[in-house]
Scaffold this motif. Structure first.
Motif, PDB file in Angstrom:
ATOM      1  N   GLU A  36      25.219  29.265  12.414  1.00 55.00           N
ATOM      2  CA  GLU A  36      25.938  29.216  13.389  1.00 55.00           C
ATOM      3  C   GLU A  36      25.082  28.574  14.474  1.00 55.00           C
ATOM      4  OE1 GLU A  36      27.759  32.538  16.625  1.00 55.00           O
ATOM      5  OE2 GLU A  36      26.774  33.184  14.902  1.00 55.00           O
ATOM      6  N   LYS A  59      24.141  28.060  18.138  1.00 54.69           N
ATOM      7  CA  LYS A  59      24.222  28.634  19.698  1.00 54.69           C
ATOM      8  C   LYS A  59      23.205  27.856  20.580  1.00 54.69           C
ATOM      9  CE  LYS A  59      25.283  33.373  18.262  1.00 54.69           C
ATOM     10  NZ  LYS A  59      24.816  34.851  18.559  1.00 54.69           N
ATOM     11  N   HIS A  60      22.161  27.290  19.989  1.00 58.02           N
ATOM     12  CA  HIS A  60      21.281  26.417  20.756  1.00 58.02           C
ATOM     13  C   HIS A  60      20.998  24.990  20.177  1.00 58.02           C
ATOM     14  CE1 HIS A  60      20.365  30.616  22.235  1.00 58.02           C
ATOM     15  NE2 HIS A  60      20.307  29.844  23.302  1.00 58.02           N
ATOM     16  N   SER A  72      22.382  25.538  25.552  1.00 59.40           N
ATOM     17  CA  SER A  72      23.322  26.310  24.958  1.00 59.40           C
ATOM     18  C   SER A  72      24.253  25.439  24.262  1.00 59.40           C
ATOM     19  CB  SER A  72      23.972  27.240  26.100  1.00 59.40           C
ATOM     20  OG  SER A  72      24.698  26.547  26.851  1.00 59.40           O
ATOM     21  N   TYR A  73      24.957  26.224  23.320  1.00 64.90           N
ATOM     22  CA  TYR A  73      26.305  25.433  22.523  1.00 64.90           C
ATOM     23  C   TYR A  73      27.248  26.132  22.244  1.00 64.90           C
ATOM     24  CZ  TYR A  73      28.744  22.555  19.109  1.00 64.90           C
ATOM     25  OH  TYR A  73      29.852  22.041  18.646  1.00 64.90           O
ATOM     26  N   ASP A 130      18.744  25.851  16.895  1.00 68.99           N
ATOM     27  CA  ASP A 130      19.866  25.857  15.689  1.00 68.99           C
ATOM     28  C   ASP A 130      19.777  24.436  14.977  1.00 68.99           C
ATOM     29  OD1 ASP A 130      20.135  28.985  15.446  1.00 68.99           O
ATOM     30  OD2 ASP A 130      21.316  28.481  17.478  1.00 68.99           O
TER      31      ASP A 130
END
Length: 259
Positions: A56, A58-59, A82-83, A127
């Protein structure tokens, strides 16, 4: 077929022998004679994994650097976003003397040490990492994005502004953003030429490590906000050139590289 997709064996030998002060495994020394560095590239290229090991996201981190040729200092910038919102969470710079003169094909030996220093300042682990430079779209299939991926053991994507090796069918590349065609070298697909902005010069996208070409393209397009550069490397590019920006006071209790 994408080069070396099936190989996921970590070889020993001159790599993986040392530990840093923070406990990070060090793959190799940086100050190597040219022929030794080339031989090391061939060995490291066999370790690259071109299958998706992306969890996953997220960043996303963006990486770029600038070199002051007069002072011979390398200034690396890493920006954590952030994503999928693509808002800046952290940004850091790290400077150190250049360790190696410019040699075509050996850019990572010149730039990666300072980039790793910048990563050591991050409080959160990315990530996914987008690097201003080549992934496997390199004559020996190990550009700076692939090299950094092996050091960090994180999924990395090479986002280059020009072709280092390979060719593509220009007639098949459409002008609209999102269009892409394969980049081919010696009958291997080593990346893609991707139009990230309509009627603007394309980006050269190639997987670095722990990610496939298709997933690399998908994330690059998802991180594009109307500019040629994807937002993570665009922000890193701005920071690397902003000589007025200084690193905030460091927390002496901070554990680098996410403990």
């Amino acid at each position: 077929m994408i080069a070396r997709e099936q190989n996921n064996t970590i070889e020993k030998g001159i790599v993986g022998l040392h530990m840093s002060e923070t406990g990070q495994q060090l793959l190799h020394e940086w100050n190597l004679p040219i022929q030794e560095a080339i031989a090391l590239q061939h060995q490291l290229a066999k370790q690259i994994i071109l299958q998706d090991h992306v969890g996953e996201v997220k960043h996303v981190a963006g990486v770029d650097m600038a070199i002051n040729e007069e002072s011979e200092m390398a200034r690396a910038a890493v920006v954590l976003l952030s994503y999928p919102a693509l808002e800046i969470v952290e940004k850091h710079v790290y400077e150190e003397p250049v360790r190696m003169p410019y040699v075509p094909g050996l850019l990572s030996f010149r730039e990666a040490p300072s980039v790793l220093g910048a990563f050591g300042k991050l409080r959160q682990q990315p990530d996914l990492v987008m690097v201003d430079g080549q992934g496997i779209a390199h004559p020996r299939r190990i550009g700076i994005a692939s090299h950094l991926g092996l050091w960090l053991q994180l999924p990395t994507i090479g986002c280059a502004k020009s072709i280092l090796t390979g060719h593509y069918n220009q007639a098949e590349l459409k002008e609209e953003a999102g269009s892409w065609v394969p980049l081919v070298d010696k009958q291997e697909i080593i990346g893609a030429v991707v139009r990230t902005r309509t009627r603007v010069s394309p980006m050269i996208i190639s997987p670095g490590h722990l990610i496939s070409l298709e997933t690399s393209i998908r994330y690059v397009l998802a991180c594009s906000k109307g500019y040629r550069l994807p937002e993570p490397t665009r922000q890193a590019d701005k920071l690397s050139k902003d000589n007025a920006w200084v690193e905030p006071g460091e927390d002496k209790q901070q554990l680098t590289l996410w403990d």
